[in-house]
Design an enzyme around this catalytic site. Structure first.
Site, PDB file in Angstrom:
ATOM      1  N   HIS A 268       0.618  19.424   4.241  1.00 58.68           N
ATOM      2  CA  HIS A 268      -0.451  19.266   3.533  1.00 58.68           C
ATOM      3  C   HIS A 268      -0.724  20.257   2.377  1.00 58.68           C
TER       4      HIS A 268
ATOM      5  N   TYR B  89      -0.858  21.648  -2.719  1.00 58.61           N
ATOM      6  CA  TYR B  89      -1.516  22.516  -3.609  1.00 58.61           C
ATOM      7  C   TYR B  89      -0.565  23.522  -4.177  1.00 58.61           C
TER       8      TYR B  89
ATOM      9  N   HIS C 208      -0.125   6.722  -3.798  1.00 57.40           N
ATOM     10  CA  HIS C 208      -0.863   7.706  -4.094  1.00 57.40           C
ATOM     11  C   HIS C 208       0.090   9.079  -4.522  1.00 57.40           C
ATOM     12  N   PHE C 209       1.125   9.425  -3.878  1.00 63.23           N
ATOM     13  CA  PHE C 209       1.655  10.668  -4.363  1.00 63.23           C
ATOM     14  C   PHE C 209       2.521  10.396  -5.458  1.00 63.23           C
ATOM     15  N   HIS C 210       2.693   9.457  -5.999  1.00 61.25           N
ATOM     16  CA  HIS C 210       3.663   9.324  -7.492  1.00 61.25           C
ATOM     17  C   HIS C 210       2.605   9.652  -8.393  1.00 61.25           C
TER      18      HIS C 210
ATOM     19  N   ARG D  92       5.838   1.455   4.008  1.00 58.88           N
ATOM     20  CA  ARG D  92       6.716   2.547   3.211  1.00 58.88           C
ATOM     21  C   ARG D  92       7.955   2.599   3.750  1.00 58.88           C
ATOM     22  N   ARG D  93       8.817   3.480   3.330  1.00 61.12           N
ATOM     23  CA  ARG D  93      10.273   3.918   3.722  1.00 61.12           C
ATOM     24  C   ARG D  93      11.011   2.502   4.534  1.00 61.12           C
TER      25      ARG D  93
HETATM   26 FE1  HAS Z   1      -2.386  13.518  -0.747  1.00 61.48          FE
HETATM   27  C1  HAS Z   1      -0.605  12.078   1.878  1.00 61.48           C
HETATM   28  C2  HAS Z   1      -5.188  13.355   1.129  1.00 61.48           C
HETATM   29  C3  HAS Z   1      -4.236  15.741  -2.943  1.00 61.48           C
HETATM   30  C4  HAS Z   1       0.524  14.413  -2.449  1.00 61.48           C
HETATM   31  N1  HAS Z   1      -0.213  13.329  -0.422  1.00 61.48           N
HETATM   32  C5  HAS Z   1       0.264  12.667   0.344  1.00 61.48           C
HETATM   33  C6  HAS Z   1       1.668  12.566   0.332  1.00 61.48           C
HETATM   34  C7  HAS Z   1       2.010  13.359  -0.865  1.00 61.48           C
HETATM   35  C8  HAS Z   1       0.607  13.878  -1.178  1.00 61.48           C
HETATM   36  C9  HAS Z   1       3.356  13.854  -1.196  1.00 61.48           C
HETATM   37  O1  HAS Z   1      -5.826  12.723   3.881  1.00 61.48           O
HETATM   38  C10 HAS Z   1       2.651  11.853   1.313  1.00 61.48           C
HETATM   39  C11 HAS Z   1       3.231  12.614   2.510  1.00 61.48           C
HETATM   40  C12 HAS Z   1       4.058  11.940   3.227  1.00 61.48           C
HETATM   41  O2  HAS Z   1       5.153  11.548   2.818  1.00 61.48           O
HETATM   42  O3  HAS Z   1       3.464  11.315   4.238  1.00 61.48           O
HETATM   43  N2  HAS Z   1      -4.360  14.280  -0.968  1.00 61.48           N
HETATM   44  C13 HAS Z   1      -5.076  14.165  -0.014  1.00 61.48           C
HETATM   45  C14 HAS Z   1      -6.538  14.474  -0.573  1.00 61.48           C
HETATM   46  C15 HAS Z   1      -6.313  15.311  -1.881  1.00 61.48           C
HETATM   47  C16 HAS Z   1      -4.917  15.124  -2.104  1.00 61.48           C
HETATM   48  C17 HAS Z   1      -7.799  14.541   0.195  1.00 61.48           C
HETATM   49  N3  HAS Z   1      -1.979  14.668  -2.345  1.00 61.48           N
HETATM   50  C18 HAS Z   1      -2.781  15.601  -3.094  1.00 61.48           C
HETATM   51  C19 HAS Z   1      -2.141  16.246  -4.293  1.00 61.48           C
HETATM   52  C20 HAS Z   1      -0.604  16.001  -4.021  1.00 61.48           C
HETATM   53  C21 HAS Z   1      -0.634  15.171  -3.033  1.00 61.48           C
HETATM   54  C22 HAS Z   1      -2.718  17.057  -5.050  1.00 61.48           C
HETATM   55  C23 HAS Z   1       0.556  16.582  -4.662  1.00 61.48           C
HETATM   56  C24 HAS Z   1       0.629  17.288  -5.918  1.00 61.48           C
HETATM   57  N4  HAS Z   1      -3.024  12.691   0.929  1.00 61.48           N
HETATM   58  C25 HAS Z   1      -3.795  12.793   1.563  1.00 61.48           C
HETATM   59  C26 HAS Z   1      -3.854  12.105   2.812  1.00 61.48           C
HETATM   60  C27 HAS Z   1      -2.590  11.931   2.921  1.00 61.48           C
HETATM   61  C28 HAS Z   1      -1.949  12.273   1.759  1.00 61.48           C
HETATM   62  C29 HAS Z   1      -4.946  11.973   3.988  1.00 61.48           C
HETATM   63  C30 HAS Z   1      -2.022  11.245   4.558  1.00 61.48           C
HETATM   64  C31 HAS Z   1      -1.725   9.818   4.195  1.00 61.48           C
HETATM   65  C32 HAS Z   1      -1.273   9.017   5.455  1.00 61.48           C
HETATM   66  O4  HAS Z   1      -1.897   8.352   6.069  1.00 61.48           O
HETATM   67  O5  HAS Z   1      -0.013   9.209   5.585  1.00 61.48           O
HETATM   68  C33 HAS Z   1      -7.314  16.064  -2.466  1.00 61.48           C
HETATM   69  O6  HAS Z   1      -6.816  17.320  -2.728  1.00 61.48           O
HETATM   70  C34 HAS Z   1      -7.686  15.407  -3.862  1.00 61.48           C
HETATM   71  C35 HAS Z   1      -8.403  15.954  -4.744  1.00 61.48           C
HETATM   72  C36 HAS Z   1      -8.571  15.506  -6.051  1.00 61.48           C
HETATM   73  C37 HAS Z   1      -9.504  15.295  -7.053  1.00 61.48           C
HETATM   74  C38 HAS Z   1      -9.091  14.783  -8.359  1.00 61.48           C
HETATM   75  C39 HAS Z   1      -9.664  15.980  -9.193  1.00 61.48           C
HETATM   76  C40 HAS Z   1      -9.273  15.466 -10.881  1.00 61.48           C
HETATM   77  C41 HAS Z   1      -8.680  16.583 -11.749  1.00 61.48           C
HETATM   78  C42 HAS Z   1      -8.300  15.927 -13.044  1.00 61.48           C
HETATM   79  C43 HAS Z   1      -9.434  15.724 -13.985  1.00 61.48           C
HETATM   80  C44 HAS Z   1      -9.079  15.307 -15.281  1.00 61.48           C
HETATM   81  C45 HAS Z   1      -9.432  15.825 -16.344  1.00 61.48           C
HETATM   82  C46 HAS Z   1      -8.943  14.943 -17.786  1.00 61.48           C
HETATM   83  C47 HAS Z   1      -9.917  17.148 -16.692  1.00 61.48           C
HETATM   84  C48 HAS Z   1     -11.071  15.338  -6.211  1.00 61.48           C
HETATM   85  C49 HAS Z   1      -8.678  18.098 -11.299  1.00 61.48           C
HETATM   86  C50 HAS Z   1     -10.222  14.456 -18.542  1.00 61.48           C
HETATM   87  C51 HAS Z   1      -9.430  13.826 -19.819  1.00 61.48           C
HETATM   88  C52 HAS Z   1     -10.171  13.589 -20.981  1.00 61.48           C
HETATM   89  C53 HAS Z   1      -9.356  12.577 -21.669  1.00 61.48           C
HETATM   90  C54 HAS Z   1     -11.324  13.934 -21.189  1.00 61.48           C
HETATM   91  C1  HEM Z   2       9.492   7.718  -2.847  1.00 59.95           C
HETATM   92  C2  HEM Z   2      10.328   5.467  -6.778  1.00 59.95           C
HETATM   93  C3  HEM Z   2       9.699   9.853  -9.182  1.00 59.95           C
HETATM   94  C4  HEM Z   2       8.560  11.827  -5.104  1.00 59.95           C
HETATM   95  C5  HEM Z   2       9.738   6.836  -3.594  1.00 59.95           C
HETATM   96  C6  HEM Z   2       9.365   5.364  -3.284  1.00 59.95           C
HETATM   97  C7  HEM Z   2       9.388   4.701  -4.514  1.00 59.95           C
HETATM   98  C8  HEM Z   2       9.783   5.695  -5.611  1.00 59.95           C
HETATM   99  C9  HEM Z   2       9.628   3.295  -4.872  1.00 59.95           C
HETATM  100  C10 HEM Z   2       9.049   4.591  -1.847  1.00 59.95           C
HETATM  101  C11 HEM Z   2      10.136   4.448  -1.108  1.00 59.95           C
HETATM  102  C12 HEM Z   2       9.879   4.083   0.210  1.00 59.95           C
HETATM  103  O1  HEM Z   2       8.912   4.610   0.850  1.00 59.95           O
HETATM  104  O2  HEM Z   2      10.837   3.460   0.964  1.00 59.95           O
HETATM  105  C13 HEM Z   2      10.098   6.416  -7.786  1.00 59.95           C
HETATM  106  C14 HEM Z   2      10.321   6.211  -9.349  1.00 59.95           C
HETATM  107  C15 HEM Z   2      10.181   7.254  -9.915  1.00 59.95           C
HETATM  108  C16 HEM Z   2       9.919   8.331  -8.927  1.00 59.95           C
HETATM  109  C17 HEM Z   2      10.445   4.929  -9.750  1.00 59.95           C
HETATM  110  C18 HEM Z   2      10.494   7.838 -11.365  1.00 59.95           C
HETATM  111  C19 HEM Z   2      11.268   7.372 -12.143  1.00 59.95           C
HETATM  112  C20 HEM Z   2       9.439  10.733  -8.128  1.00 59.95           C
HETATM  113  C21 HEM Z   2       9.078  11.938  -8.704  1.00 59.95           C
HETATM  114  C22 HEM Z   2       8.664  12.445  -7.456  1.00 59.95           C
HETATM  115  C23 HEM Z   2       8.968  11.596  -6.456  1.00 59.95           C
HETATM  116  C24 HEM Z   2       8.922  12.633  -9.850  1.00 59.95           C
HETATM  117  C25 HEM Z   2       8.257  14.112  -6.997  1.00 59.95           C
HETATM  118  C26 HEM Z   2       8.230  15.151  -7.692  1.00 59.95           C
HETATM  119  C27 HEM Z   2       8.872  11.037  -3.943  1.00 59.95           C
HETATM  120  C28 HEM Z   2       8.647  11.192  -2.716  1.00 59.95           C
HETATM  121  C29 HEM Z   2       8.990  10.047  -1.820  1.00 59.95           C
HETATM  122  C30 HEM Z   2       9.198   9.023  -2.902  1.00 59.95           C
HETATM  123  C31 HEM Z   2       8.471  12.659  -1.889  1.00 59.95           C
HETATM  124  C32 HEM Z   2       8.814   9.867  -0.293  1.00 59.95           C
HETATM  125  C33 HEM Z   2      10.084   9.959   0.340  1.00 59.95           C
HETATM  126  C34 HEM Z   2      10.025   9.423   2.030  1.00 59.95           C
HETATM  127  O3  HEM Z   2       9.116   8.868   2.127  1.00 59.95           O
HETATM  128  O4  HEM Z   2      10.896  10.269   2.571  1.00 59.95           O
HETATM  129  N1  HEM Z   2       9.715   6.878  -4.999  1.00 59.95           N
HETATM  130  N2  HEM Z   2       9.813   7.799  -7.639  1.00 59.95           N
HETATM  131  N3  HEM Z   2       9.145  10.440  -6.778  1.00 59.95           N
HETATM  132  N4  HEM Z   2       9.229   9.857  -4.233  1.00 59.95           N
HETATM  133 FE1  HEM Z   2       9.497   8.701  -5.910  1.00 59.95          FE
HETATM  134 CU    CU Z   3      -2.103  15.871   3.417  1.00 60.53          CU
END
Ligand code: HAS
Ligand code: HEM
Ligand code: CU
Length: 572
Positions: free
Chosen positions: A237, A241, A388-390, A451-452
């Site tokens: 997790h 960050y 979520h994570f894309h 997924r997967r």
């Molecule tokens: Fe997540 C699963 C909960 C943040 C990545 N997360 C994943 C996985 C990845 C991932 C890769 O609780 C999959 C892992 C796997 O393969 O199984 N995540 C959270 C929560 C947050 C969160 C509570 N995740 C992230 C971030 C990631 C990321 C950051 C990567 C960079 N996530 C989960 C949970 C799972 C999970 C469960 C497990 C799910 C399951 O069942 O397997 C929080 O940190 C999010 C807080 C964020 C906010 C948004 C703040 C917004 C900002 C932008 C502001 C915009 C502006 C633009 C300023 C509250 C800072 C304004 C624009 C104008 C034009 C004015």
């Molecule tokens: C998994 C598409 C770019 C990180 C996947 C899956 C899809 C996908 C469809 C789900 C596969 C599955 O669950 O069977 C794409 C496409 C991309 C892209 C179309 C852009 C061309 C990225 C980028 C990142 C990323 C930029 C991170 C920097 C991952 C990860 C998984 C994943 C961590 C999970 C692998 C796993 O479950 O073992 N992607 N992806 N992907 N992608 Fe991407």
């Molecule tokens: Cu997490």
């Protein structure tokens, strides 16, 4: 870049040869990162087509390159999420604090770290490419890979800890040489993030070195899947960050300058990073709500801590939006929302990063859904999660780094961005593609599409009666849009890298420091209470470690006391 506000400059350079070497090293890190991303991203559209119901894995050209869908998925996850991020961040968050402090570092050691990290990467790549480590990027045992894969991964992660040591030491030496001074903001953010990564990485270090390497070498009779998985999510997790805070550094410190505005508050920014240092790690059980043999008490505690860790992201959302408004109004923006149109949307450096932020509003909201133990059973292990994570790591982080590279490479190499128009087309299509992808995948997830899974080949019948035609089609289309985007981006990037050097990059593309509306000040004695309270990072580092031990110790202790060893499996 507009110069409406006078901004901080990096301290003057005293040793030109050392600076040139540091810049070259940073360039190596960044280019290695993008090479990994290039290969990883080329596999993504194939997976999107899979979730679009189209199976391309039997085509001879794909068969020659990938043994299976799952080998491709392992390469995609490892190269994008683990290699691209770690190399980019190691370059970026070594370069920034060193320049920020005007420090001299041991460059031989820094180059050694890069070479070691690359050696680890190459070692892990061999079994991955040979289909001997098709374990997916979370390498959950009892799925078993070649020992070389785990050893390579350990070396890669271990070398990132050498960067931690070098940055923390550089900062500490600066503190000793400058008693009573407030740590400059970019350094503060970098040091806090590296300290957080150290605490976070211990889980995976213990897992790989203590469990997986001896097991894959045949030194232990079996492996406990639950123990390994729990150690993995200790790191897994918090690693999110480690991926997003380096993007926050740019959003806080540099984006206002690109837009012609100011960072809102340095003290508040320091508080946000301090909260990340303390609270990023003891939350990993939100990935394990459905796992047996972990008590509900601990799962619930981790759930509440997860909600707490959303707070510094919310602080970031409001304060970065305020800095954008400040910039837009300085450019003549009017009205409650009308100011948004005055932002420099045609500048790909800016638009990439602000589009990344917009995607993160949705990604963050989805994260809070995932973290809620009542919703988790609906979305866990479904296509919702890749949705979520894309839009978190795949866009908030990746698109930010893509935008940063557009000024950082000219800065490091003295080369020029060949075409702002093409770069803009690349970043806008990435955003569009990922939004469509996220819609398609979240939507499919709500119908329970897993997924997967190579559903296009094996599971079409299961979903036959479900109304998923539209989300399926959207997912396939998104794969095509993202392929176009990636081709455009890498064309611009490689053309830039292969072009001729024009100057030394310091003047044409300086580090874009922003001025602050509310600065932290320079002297601790005269600084606000918040600034003084956030300064002693070393003490907070110890506290962060203690919090993790408190929140994980009893959970892991019970697992270790009741080890359930099983033999390994090779499913490929
Ligand atoms: Fe997540 C699963 C909960 C943040 C990545 N997360 C994943 C996985 C990845 C991932 C890769 O609780 C999959 C892992 C796997 O393969 O199984 N995540 C959270 C929560 C947050 C969160 C509570 N995740 C992230 C971030 C990631 C990321 C950051 C990567 C960079 N996530 C989960 C949970 C799972 C999970 C469960 C497990 C799910 C399951 O069942 O397997 C929080 O940190 C999010 C807080 C964020 C906010 C948004 C703040 C917004 C900002 C932008 C502001 C915009 C502006 C633009 C300023 C509250 C800072 C304004 C624009 C104008 C034009 C004015
Ligand atoms: C998994 C598409 C770019 C990180 C996947 C899956 C899809 C996908 C469809 C789900 C596969 C599955 O669950 O069977 C794409 C496409 C991309 C892209 C179309 C852009 C061309 C990225 C980028 C990142 C990323 C930029 C991170 C920097 C991952 C990860 C998984 C994943 C961590 C999970 C692998 C796993 O479950 O073992 N992607 N992806 N992907 N992608 Fe991407
Ligand atoms: Cu997490």
């Amino acid at each position: 870049m507009l110069d409406t506000h006078a901004a901080r400059q990096a301290p003057p350079i005293t040793d030109a040869a050392a600076l040139a070497s540091l810049k070259k090293l940073t360039q190596y890190y960044i280019v290695t990162a993008f090479l990994a991303l290039f290969v990883g991203v080329m596999i993504g559209p194939l997976q999107a087509l899979n979730y679009g119901g189209i199976n391309v894995y039997d085509l001879p050209i794909i068969r020659n390159l990938l043994k299976s869908y799952y080998q491709g998925l392992s390469l995609h996850g490892v190269l994008n999420a683990l290699v691209f991020t770690q190399f980019f961040i190691s370059g970026w968050m070594l370069y920034l604090p060193v320049r920020d402090l005007g420090a001299r570092i041991n460059l031989k050691f820094a180059w050694f770290t890069y070479l070691l990290m690359t050696a680890g990467l190459l070692m892990a790549a061999v079994p991955l490419l040979l289909n001997h480590a098709t374990l997916l990027y979370t390498f959950y045992p009892p799925m078993e890979g070649d020992a070389l894969f785990y050893i390579g991964a350990a070396i890669m992660v271990g070398s990132s800890l050498l960067v931690v040591g070098q940055v923390v030491l550089t900062w500490w030496n600066w503190k000793k040489a400058n008693p009573g001074r407030v740590t400059p903001l970019v350094t503060y953010m970098s040091v806090a993030t590296w300290m957080m990564w150290f605490v976070a990485s211990l889980g995976i270090v213990i897992e790989v070195v203590g469990v997986l390497i001896p097991w894959s070498l045949g030194l232990t009779p079996g492996v406990d899947p639950l123990l390994s998985k729990t150690l993995f999510w200790w790191t897994g997790h918090a690693i999110v960050y480690f991926w997003v805070l380096p993007a926050y550094i740019s959003w806080y410190a540099f984006i206002p300058r690109h837009a012609g505005g100011r960072t809102v508050s340095e003290p508040l920014t320091r508080l946000a990073f301090l909260l990340f240092l303390l609270n990023s790690t003891p939350v990993g059980l939100h990935h394990q709500y459905s796992d047996p043999n972990i008590s509900v008490l601990w799962k619930t505690l981790h759930m509440f801590l997860t909600f707490l860790i959303a707070i510094p992201s919310l602080l970031t959302a409001f304060s970065v939006t305020a800095s954008l408004e400040d910039a837009a109004r300085a450019r003549g923006g009017r009205g409650l929302f009308g100011w948004v149109t005055r932002l420099p949307w045609g500048n790909a450096i800016f638009s990439a990063q602000v589009l990344a932020m917009i995607s993160f509003i949705l990604g963050g909201a989805g994260g809070i859904v995932n973290a809620s133990s009542t919703f988790a059973p609906v979305v866990h292990n479904t296509a919702w999660i890749p949705g979520h994570f894309h839009i978190t790591v795949g866009t908030a982080t990746t698109l930010t780094f893509m935008g940063v590279a557009l000024w950082l490479i000219p800065h490091l190499t003295g080369k020029r961005l060949p075409s702002m128009k093409l770069a803009s087309a690349a970043v806008w299509t990435w955003f569009l593609g990922m939004m469509v992808f996220a819609l398609g995948m979240h939507w499919q997830g709500l119908y329970g599409v897993t997924r997967r899974a190579q559903i296009s080949a094996t599971a079409q019948d299961i979903y036959r009666d479900m109304p998923i035609a539209l989300p399926t089609a959207l997912t396939a289309i998104s794969g095509v849009i993202l392929l176009v985007s990636a081709v455009l981006y890498f064309y611009v990037l490689f053309r830039m890298l292969l072009s001729k050097r024009v100057d030394d990059g310091e003047v044409a593309a300086p580090i874009p420091y922003s001025e602050a509306i509310s600065p932290a000040g320079e002297n601790l004695g005269a600084a606000s209470r918040l600034v003084r309270a956030t300064e002693p990072l070393l003490a907070y580092w110890v506290l962060a470690l203690a919090l993790v031990l408190l929140m994980y110790g009893p959970v892991l202790g019970r697992m270790i006391a009741n080890l359930q060893l099983v033999p390994g499996w090779r499913l490929y």
